[in-house]
Design a protein around this motif. Sequence first.
Motif, short mmCIF file in Angstrom:
data_model
loop_
_atom_site.label_atom_id
_atom_site.label_comp_id
_atom_site.label_asym_id
_atom_site.label_seq_id
_atom_site.Cartn_x
_atom_site.Cartn_y
_atom_site.Cartn_z
N SER A 35 -0.35 9.31 4.19
CA SER A 35 0.16 9.35 5.69
C SER A 35 0.45 8.20 5.22
O SER A 35 1.78 7.63 5.67
CB SER A 35 -0.95 8.92 6.04
OG SER A 35 -0.34 7.53 7.72
N ARG A 36 0.04 7.31 3.91
CA ARG A 36 1.20 5.68 3.02
C ARG A 36 2.71 6.77 2.59
O ARG A 36 3.78 6.32 2.21
CB ARG A 36 0.49 5.17 2.35
CG ARG A 36 -0.37 4.50 3.58
CD ARG A 36 -1.64 3.81 1.64
NE ARG A 36 -2.37 3.09 2.62
CZ ARG A 36 -3.84 2.43 2.43
NH1 ARG A 36 -3.62 2.47 0.93
NH2 ARG A 36 -3.93 1.61 2.71
N CYS A 94 -9.31 4.92 -1.31
CA CYS A 94 -9.13 5.60 -0.52
C CYS A 94 -9.45 6.68 0.35
O CYS A 94 -9.53 7.23 -0.85
CB CYS A 94 -7.75 4.50 0.76
SG CYS A 94 -6.90 4.92 0.12
N THR A 139 -5.60 8.63 3.75
CA THR A 139 -4.91 7.97 4.03
C THR A 139 -3.79 7.61 3.46
O THR A 139 -2.22 7.45 3.69
CB THR A 139 -5.61 6.56 4.08
OG1 THR A 139 -6.44 6.73 4.38
CG2 THR A 139 -5.09 5.34 3.83
N GLU A 162 1.00 -1.46 0.05
CA GLU A 162 -0.07 0.11 -0.27
C GLU A 162 1.07 1.68 -0.56
O GLU A 162 1.33 2.51 -0.82
CB GLU A 162 -0.85 0.37 0.94
CG GLU A 162 -1.69 -1.70 0.88
CD GLU A 162 -1.84 -2.59 1.66
OE1 GLU A 162 -0.03 -2.34 1.78
OE2 GLU A 162 -2.30 -2.97 1.55
N GLN A 163 1.89 1.03 0.61
CA GLN A 163 2.98 1.84 0.52
C GLN A 163 3.83 2.53 -0.29
O GLN A 163 3.70 3.36 -0.80
CB GLN A 163 4.44 2.20 2.02
CG GLN A 163 3.04 2.17 3.13
CD GLN A 163 4.65 2.47 4.32
OE1 GLN A 163 5.34 2.43 4.28
NE2 GLN A 163 3.70 1.58 6.06
N GLU A 203 -0.75 1.84 10.17
CA GLU A 203 -0.94 3.41 10.09
C GLU A 203 -1.18 5.02 10.88
O GLU A 203 -1.33 5.84 10.32
CB GLU A 203 -2.65 3.21 9.33
CG GLU A 203 -2.65 2.05 8.11
CD GLU A 203 -2.30 3.04 6.60
OE1 GLU A 203 -1.80 1.87 6.29
OE2 GLU A 203 -3.55 4.35 6.76
N SER A 217 1.00 3.85 -3.43
CA SER A 217 0.66 5.24 -3.13
C SER A 217 2.08 5.81 -3.60
O SER A 217 2.00 7.72 -3.95
CB SER A 217 0.59 5.44 -1.13
OG SER A 217 -1.01 4.63 -0.39
#
Lengths: 187, 107
Positions: free
Chosen positions: A146-147, A139, A143, A115-116, B52, A119
């Motif tokens: 942040s990622r 998303c 989010t 996911e990171q 997260e 992104s």
Amino acid sequence: MSPRKDVREVMLAAVPSLRAFAISLCGNVDRADDLVQEALLRAWANLGSFQPGTNMSAWLFTILRNLFRSEYRKRRREIEDADGSYAEQLTSLPEQSSRLEIDEFREALKLLPPEQRESLILVGASGFSYEEAANICGCAVGTIKSRVNRARSRLAEILSIEDASDFGPDRETRAVVNSDLTGTRRS
Amino acid sequence: MNLAIHKACRNTQPLGEKDHEGNENEPAGGAIMNSRRKPLRQRTDMDMQGTEAAPVVRLGPEIKARIGQQLRLMYGEVVNQGVPERFVEILRGLDDPTDGGPKNEPS
């Protein structure tokens, strides 16, 4: 000229970036190309669900990402490719020093959670806004932010990018510059 | 005793705040002094958990720029390969359902 012809052109124009995204997702050129092909065919078959006036490139990225995610879930164990496979598959190699640097970076990228990684690539390389990246990944914008921050921190950690002293010319360039200087002094 | 525990709990509350941003609240003189400070690099266990919710180290603009440069280099390496023939053929061969006609003729 049929509108579908225009769509073909837009899809064709998106291919290089789709491939770059797919390769960074799965780390394997052949698999990435299959992924791009499947995404294009699926997009074509579902053109009716594309909202005219919206970003077609983002739509294609969304389809490709979803395909990758469903494949990833099915074949999780095979996804991470063996070391160096990407470089071996490359047909045109850039000069050696940046080649090594890119390989090192690519390896570091593999260590990030998926996911990171996606992104960071969407925002930092594909040129999408945080909002577009959020739409592609399904998303919230926060989010994605942040990622991306987390991905950068982790990469800085893995690659030991510390501060300004680490910047500027890489080792090879410095070596060349230094030898040039010595050469000038000698002559 | 209970009160002491309560107090202790309350005292732990603000720990999650980004205390290293405190520098920005310094008077102008301090800000100038700090304008050339090196990017903060605080390795804490919390940062490394990768969840997260965990706080993130604040990276200096140079580090962000450096990572961005590497990213684009890596990405550009593939983009610069252009469109492989395979995809040209795939797109050319797509049936156009609205036309109902045959595939486009190969050039």
